[in-house]
Design a protein around this motif. Structure first.
Motif, PDB file in Angstrom:
ATOM      1  N   GLN A 141     -38.047  32.316 -57.637  1.00 17.10           N
ATOM      2  CA  GLN A 141     -37.029  32.467 -58.680  1.00 17.10           C
ATOM      3  C   GLN A 141     -36.881  33.963 -58.928  1.00 17.10           C
ATOM      4  OE1 GLN A 141     -37.833  31.418 -62.887  1.00 17.10           O
ATOM      5  NE2 GLN A 141     -37.052  29.430 -62.255  1.00 17.10           N
ATOM      6  N   ASN A 142     -35.848  34.516 -58.372  1.00 15.15           N
ATOM      7  CA  ASN A 142     -35.715  35.966 -58.367  1.00 15.15           C
ATOM      8  C   ASN A 142     -34.607  36.436 -59.290  1.00 15.15           C
ATOM      9  OD1 ASN A 142     -36.172  38.541 -57.614  1.00 15.15           O
ATOM     10  ND2 ASN A 142     -36.030  38.159 -55.414  1.00 15.15           N
ATOM     11  N   ARG A 143     -34.950  37.381 -60.170  1.00 14.97           N
ATOM     12  CA  ARG A 143     -33.913  37.947 -61.026  1.00 14.97           C
ATOM     13  C   ARG A 143     -33.818  39.454 -60.809  1.00 14.97           C
ATOM     14  NH1 ARG A 143     -35.256  38.350 -65.643  1.00 14.97           N
ATOM     15  NH2 ARG A 143     -37.434  37.826 -65.486  1.00 14.97           N
ATOM     16  N   HIS A 144     -34.281  39.901 -59.659  1.00 18.24           N
ATOM     17  CA  HIS A 144     -34.247  41.342 -59.400  1.00 18.24           C
ATOM     18  C   HIS A 144     -32.816  41.852 -59.330  1.00 18.24           C
ATOM     19  CE1 HIS A 144     -38.484  41.425 -57.427  1.00 18.24           C
ATOM     20  NE2 HIS A 144     -38.522  41.504 -58.724  1.00 18.24           N
ATOM     21  N   SER A 145     -32.657  43.104 -59.730  1.00 19.78           N
ATOM     22  CA  SER A 145     -31.331  43.724 -59.648  1.00 19.78           C
ATOM     23  C   SER A 145     -30.950  43.913 -58.183  1.00 19.78           C
ATOM     24  CB  SER A 145     -31.364  45.084 -60.334  1.00 19.78           C
ATOM     25  OG  SER A 145     -32.230  45.934 -59.606  1.00 19.78           O
ATOM     26  N   LYS A 146     -29.651  44.109 -57.943  1.00 23.42           N
ATOM     27  CA  LYS A 146     -29.171  44.343 -56.568  1.00 23.42           C
ATOM     28  C   LYS A 146     -29.835  45.605 -55.988  1.00 23.42           C
ATOM     29  CE  LYS A 146     -26.226  41.006 -55.740  1.00 23.42           C
ATOM     30  NZ  LYS A 146     -27.217  39.917 -55.868  1.00 23.42           N
ATOM     31  N   VAL A 147     -30.028  46.603 -56.848  1.00 28.61           N
ATOM     32  CA  VAL A 147     -30.638  47.853 -56.372  1.00 28.61           C
ATOM     33  C   VAL A 147     -32.061  47.575 -55.883  1.00 28.61           C
ATOM     34  CG1 VAL A 147     -31.366  50.182 -57.070  1.00 28.61           C
ATOM     35  CG2 VAL A 147     -29.281  49.194 -58.020  1.00 28.61           C
ATOM     36  N   ARG A 148     -32.804  46.782 -56.671  1.00 28.75           N
ATOM     37  CA  ARG A 148     -34.192  46.488 -56.265  1.00 28.75           C
ATOM     38  C   ARG A 148     -34.208  45.628 -55.010  1.00 28.75           C
ATOM     39  NH1 ARG A 148     -39.663  44.956 -59.730  1.00 28.75           N
ATOM     40  NH2 ARG A 148     -40.891  44.509 -57.871  1.00 28.75           N
ATOM     41  N   LEU A 150     -32.053  45.702 -52.602  1.00 31.95           N
ATOM     42  CA  LEU A 150     -31.737  46.582 -51.473  1.00 31.95           C
ATOM     43  C   LEU A 150     -32.982  47.393 -51.089  1.00 31.95           C
ATOM     44  CD1 LEU A 150     -29.196  47.309 -49.814  1.00 31.95           C
ATOM     45  CD2 LEU A 150     -28.934  49.314 -51.312  1.00 31.95           C
ATOM     46  N   GLY A 151     -33.660  47.903 -52.118  1.00 33.14           N
ATOM     47  CA  GLY A 151     -34.885  48.671 -51.887  1.00 33.14           C
ATOM     48  C   GLY A 151     -35.933  47.801 -51.194  1.00 33.14           C
ATOM     49  N   ALA A 152     -36.041  46.539 -51.640  1.00 28.11           N
ATOM     50  CA  ALA A 152     -37.039  45.636 -51.065  1.00 28.11           C
ATOM     51  C   ALA A 152     -36.735  45.391 -49.590  1.00 28.11           C
ATOM     52  CB  ALA A 152     -37.052  44.320 -51.830  1.00 28.11           C
ATOM     53  N   TYR A 153     -35.453  45.313 -49.272  1.00 20.12           N
ATOM     54  CA  TYR A 153     -35.039  45.100 -47.880  1.00 20.12           C
ATOM     55  C   TYR A 153     -35.490  46.288 -47.018  1.00 20.12           C
ATOM     56  CZ  TYR A 153     -32.013  44.261 -43.872  1.00 20.12           C
ATOM     57  OH  TYR A 153     -31.551  44.052 -42.605  1.00 20.12           O
ATOM     58  N   GLY A 154     -35.223  47.492 -47.532  1.00 18.80           N
ATOM     59  CA  GLY A 154     -35.634  48.700 -46.798  1.00 18.80           C
ATOM     60  C   GLY A 154     -37.150  48.764 -46.667  1.00 18.80           C
ATOM     61  N   PHE A 155     -37.828  48.413 -47.759  1.00 16.54           N
ATOM     62  CA  PHE A 155     -39.288  48.448 -47.754  1.00 16.54           C
ATOM     63  C   PHE A 155     -39.842  47.502 -46.693  1.00 16.54           C
ATOM     64  CE2 PHE A 155     -43.513  47.189 -48.883  1.00 16.54           C
ATOM     65  CZ  PHE A 155     -44.094  48.342 -49.383  1.00 16.54           C
ATOM     66  N   SER A 226     -40.005  50.521 -61.369  1.00 15.67           N
ATOM     67  CA  SER A 226     -38.637  50.995 -61.568  1.00 15.67           C
ATOM     68  C   SER A 226     -38.129  51.586 -60.254  1.00 15.67           C
ATOM     69  CB  SER A 226     -38.634  52.062 -62.669  1.00 15.67           C
ATOM     70  OG  SER A 226     -37.623  52.999 -62.433  1.00 15.67           O
ATOM     71  N   PRO A 227     -37.061  50.984 -59.671  1.00 20.97           N
ATOM     72  CA  PRO A 227     -36.560  51.523 -58.407  1.00 20.97           C
ATOM     73  C   PRO A 227     -36.282  53.023 -58.517  1.00 20.97           C
ATOM     74  CG  PRO A 227     -35.473  49.442 -58.909  1.00 20.97           C
ATOM     75  CD  PRO A 227     -36.318  49.792 -60.105  1.00 20.97           C
ATOM     76  N   ALA A 228     -35.714  53.452 -59.636  1.00 25.72           N
ATOM     77  CA  ALA A 228     -35.361  54.867 -59.781  1.00 25.72           C
ATOM     78  C   ALA A 228     -36.604  55.751 -59.753  1.00 25.72           C
ATOM     79  CB  ALA A 228     -34.598  55.072 -61.078  1.00 25.72           C
ATOM     80  N   ARG A 229     -37.658  55.321 -60.456  1.00 28.33           N
ATOM     81  CA  ARG A 229     -38.853  56.176 -60.565  1.00 28.33           C
ATOM     82  C   ARG A 229     -39.804  56.026 -59.385  1.00 28.33           C
ATOM     83  NH1 ARG A 229     -42.213  54.763 -64.454  1.00 28.33           N
ATOM     84  NH2 ARG A 229     -40.978  53.012 -65.182  1.00 28.33           N
ATOM     85  N   HIS A 230     -39.834  54.859 -58.766  1.00 24.95           N
ATOM     86  CA  HIS A 230     -40.900  54.604 -57.787  1.00 24.95           C
ATOM     87  C   HIS A 230     -40.488  54.656 -56.325  1.00 24.95           C
ATOM     88  CE1 HIS A 230     -42.805  52.577 -61.434  1.00 24.95           C
ATOM     89  NE2 HIS A 230     -43.658  53.500 -61.074  1.00 24.95           N
TER      90      HIS A 230
END
Ligand SMILES: Nc1nc2c(ncn2[C@@H]2O[C@H](COP(=O)(O)OP(=O)(O)O)[C@@H](O)[C@H]2O)c(=O)[nH]1
Ligand SMILES: [Mg+2]
Length: 267
Positions: A141-148, A150-155, A226-230
């Motif tokens: 059950q995922n409520r992550h933002s689109k930005v996160r 995208l980051g997870a995909y790259g990770f 935090s995608p922005a900070r981390h």
């Protein structure tokens, strides 16, 4: 009255399973998480224990653990000076002595039913059993933002190059043969969120297969990530892991220094 197997606070028999919970500023989520975890572990037919690793929290995290009531599942606090989830999990694993160990997040995002399967597999000889949100049997059950997202995909793409054949390195629910976990924890140098990649890569280079199991996972409110900070820090951590894995090939993957006497410290 004779003490129950663990009714004296778990001191009568050493634990068969110890679970590490990294926690920083978790006064909101930790009490509920610990209650859930202890209730689950108290139903296990063998002694268990919990280690909470606190990184200089500025809230009541440490106090909550110190004041945790004695019960069938002992809960103890391990302080860790070095900031970061990776540093905390490392300190926690080095503080264990049980034949089987694991770690999970304070928010209990992974349903604890999976502990039974993980333990069963460890008892049958698996050495590394990890929750995987990518498993076809998982319910996520995922409520992550689109930005996160995208980051997870790259990770995942970068992590996949470091640990082959593991589809979800980042689920905060991992169980190990205790000896292997402590041996590998000594080597860990990644203090932040990417530490799981180094941990799994070190297990694999020691010849241990990683068994992914299905989980029920909920994205819990109150994430410290935090995608922005981390993001930048994580990419740098992955780069350093890549360099270290290549600089220290499998046969030589042993501590380049004496393990610290105090398992809490981070080199
Ligand atoms: N000790 C310690 N724990 C941390 C640190 N950063 C994150 N954690 C713990 O790591 C777990 C996962 O963190 P969370 O914020 O839920 O991240 P997410 O689930 O990846 O979004 C929680 O138990 C946090 O308290 C840290 O710097 N030190
Ligand atoms: Mg979380």
């Amino acid at each position: 009255m004779p003490p129950s197997p663990q009714g004296d606070g778990g001191t009568s028999r050493p634990p068969l399973l110890e679970i590490v919970v990294p926690a920083r500023n978790e006064e909101g989520r930790l009490p509920g998480g610990l209650l859930e975890l202890c209730a689950k572990l108290a139903r296990m037919p063998f002694p268990t224990a919990v280690i909470v690793v606190d990184n200089n929290s500025t809230d009541r995290t440490a106090e909550i653990v110190r004041a945790w009531p004695r019960g069938p599942v002992p809960v103890r606090l391990v302080p860790c000076e070095t900031p970061g989830k990776g540093a905390a999990v490392r300190a926690g694993l080095l503080g264990t002595s049980a034949p089987f160990v694991g770690f999970c997040d304070a928010d209990m995002a992974t349903d604890l039913d999976a502990v039974d399967l993980a333990l069963g597999l460890l008892l049958s000889g698996e050495r590394v059993v990890i929750g995987s949100r990518a498993h076809t049997g998982s319910h996520v059950q995922n409520r992550h933002s689109k930005v996160r997202e995208l980051g997870a995909y790259g990770f995942r793409a970068l992590a996949g190059a470091l640990v082959h054949g593991v589809s979800d390195t980042q689920c905060g629910f991992k169980f190990f043969d205790g000896v292997l976990a402590r041996e590998v924890a000594v080597l860990l140098r990644t203090p932040g969120f990417a530490f799981d990649v180094e941990l799994l890569a070190r297990c694999v280079e020691r010849g241990s297969a990683v068994r992914e199991i299905p989980v029920r996972w909920r994205d819990m409110p109150g994430s410290r990530f935090s995608p922005a900070r981390h993001t930048l820090g994580i990419v740098l951590e992955l780069g350093r892991i890549w360099v270290r894995l290549r600089a220290q090939p499998r046969a030589a993957a042993r501590p380049a220094w004496e393990p610290p006497l105090d398992p809490v410290g981070y080199p």
